[in-house]
Structures are given as C-alpha cells and as structure tokens.
Design an enzyme around this catalytic site. Sequence first.
Site, PDB file in Angstrom:
ATOM      1  CB  SER B  19      -0.907   0.013   1.231  1.00 46.65           C
ATOM      2  OG  SER B  19      -1.532   1.280   1.364  1.00 46.65           O
ATOM      3  CG  HIS B  20       0.432   4.677  -2.571  1.00 48.74           C
ATOM      4  ND1 HIS B  20       0.053   3.605  -3.342  1.00 48.74           N
ATOM      5  CD2 HIS B  20       0.997   5.571  -3.428  1.00 48.74           C
ATOM      6  CE1 HIS B  20       0.377   3.839  -4.603  1.00 48.74           C
ATOM      7  NE2 HIS B  20       0.943   5.026  -4.684  1.00 48.74           N
ATOM      8  CB  SER B  21      -1.021   4.202   3.877  1.00 45.38           C
ATOM      9  OG  SER B  21      -1.081   4.026   5.276  1.00 45.38           O
ATOM     10  N   GLY B  54       3.553   6.460  -0.312  1.00 49.81           N
ATOM     11  CA  GLY B  54       4.170   6.086  -1.582  1.00 49.81           C
ATOM     12  C   GLY B  54       4.535   4.611  -1.565  1.00 49.81           C
TER      13      GLY B  54
END
Lengths: 204, 137
Positions: B19-21, B54
């Site tokens: 995930s981006h997080s 990211g």
Amino acid sequence: MQLDAEDISALIVLCRAEIDRHGEHLGLLDSAIGDGDHGTNMRRGLNAVFTERETIAALPLPAALERIGLVLVMSIGGAAGPLYGTLLMELGRGLAPDANAAAFVATLEQAIAAVARRGRAGPGDKTLLDVLYPVQAAMLERSAPERIADCALSAARSTEAMQARRGRAAFLGARSVGHEDPGASSCALLAATICGYFAERRPS
Amino acid sequence: MSNSSAGQRQSNVGIVIVSHSPLVARGAADMVRQMVGDGVPLAWAGGNAEGGLGTHVAGIQAAIETAWSEAGVAIFVDLGGAETNSEMAAELLGPARAGRIVVCNAPLVEGAVVAAAEASGGSSLAKVVATAEELSP
C-alpha cells in the site's frame, strides 16, 4: 552514440542540476493533479545517480544506461521510478556498445514501447509518453538537438489540454485538464538538457 | 518499509500486501494474520523510502523475499504506483522467481484475506489468484 566517461558524467551532473532547479515546480504541478511528490522523488532519483556517477561513467554506454535505470527504479519510487527505470534499462539492454545514431533511435523506440506496456498507457493519456513519442519522432527525422529540445518542451506543455487516463491524475477525470503533466514536464526537462549538451558539444 | 511474519508452512503460497500507506499495509497484514492464522508466509510493504506515503521497489522486494514460497507469491496492491512498483520488484528478482509472482487484480484487504484463506489450505498459486480475483467487479 559514442559517449565517453566524461560525457556520461557531464550529462548526469547537468540532469541532476536541472531537476534540482525545477524540483519545486514539478512538485507544484504534481500537487495540482497528483500527490505532490514528483519533485521530491525526481530529486531523490537524480541525487542517487549523481552519487554513483563515477562508477556509472566508467561503464560502456549500454551498461551505464542500465545501471542508471536501476538506480532510478530503486530511488525514485512512486510510478515515475519504474517508468524512467524501464526506459533506461530497456535502452541499455537493447543497445550494442558500438551502436550508431540510427540504432540508438530504433532502440529508443523499443524502450518507449516498454514504458507504454509498463504504465499501460498510450499517446494522449497525459503521461511522459506524450513527450517521449514526439522526441523519438524528431530523432527519427534527424532533427537538430535544439529542435528536439523545443519539441520536448512544447510536447510537455501540450499535455495541459489533455485529460489524464492513467495514474493518480486519472481519478480527477475532466478536472485534470488545464494542468501540465508533471511526468511529461520532468521528461521534457531531461530531454532538453541532454539535447542542450549535444548542441554545445557535438553540433550536427 | 516492510515487516515480516513468515508462516510456518513455507510450502503454501505467500501473500504480500503493498500500500502507499505503511499503516494500511500493516493493518491489512494484521487482519490477515488474525483471521487466517499463520499458515501462510505473509509480509507487507508500505510507504516510500522515507516512510511517507508512496511505494518503493526495494521495500516490495524485501517483502517478497520474506513471504517467498516455492509455491509462489500473490501480491495485493492499492493504487497504480503500487502495482507498477510491484511488477518491477518481481521482474528484478529474475525470471525464475518472477514467473511465480502474481500481482492480483483484487481489492487489497478482501483480496488478501480471501487469498490467504485459500493459500492456507495448500492451494496452487493459480487457484489462490483466481479466488481473490473473483472479488473484482
């Protein structure tokens, strides 16, 4: 495309300086239609290449391009890392050490096709491809470096009118129109910098 | 950033969550572990190299290594960059392993849970991926 270590090193220094100079602007462009980190990501990528420039410059051009691509993949992150990385790694893999200009342009076309596959994007999707295609076409016509640089910069500006169909900007739909694509912008800056070097060092 | 909690049965298909997080990736992995148990190799990667939002290739590669299974690895991603970076990470591990890694077209949380449940029963990579991808509209 006979580039020696001095050329490769000089190009790395120039490209890094150009991205550094425009990092904030790239971030602003990305804030409008993305997540705002394109400037930071590109600076991180070019700084990583800069750090390794002596090792990279000592390599033959194809290996140097492949190495730069890998460094960019590992350092830029986001979506831009794999796109720029794919472009340079494919270019490096496809290029013979003694390739002439025509072979370089043909290999560039293959590398751009790999970028399109990687991003599942095509012409008009408001991505860096909208700079890469016209640059490749201008090179195919054997345009002068100054002409290719102009072509790259105007191609980036023309993404302003496009609606994004790939990447984070695609979520915005019609609201993505009216902003230059940050990936196209960084790509044009790099292309223009490289062309500028050739215009000065190797007038055609 | 990545975290590991390798399962005991390395013969089962591994699950990687990207995930981006970092919080989302870790939370989804935690959910898989609590709901499915530790019968599958599991790892997550989230955030850029500096820990912000990211994705980055090195982190994803590390997660694949952690969750590696000879049966293969199914990766679950959130947004586009996570997908592109996961594909790149898999390719950079070489063709032999890349051929046994699939980036699934499935929702991140539901996909990972369903895939892990399928994998914990010893299913093949193809079956695990197909089960997860049934969730896609």
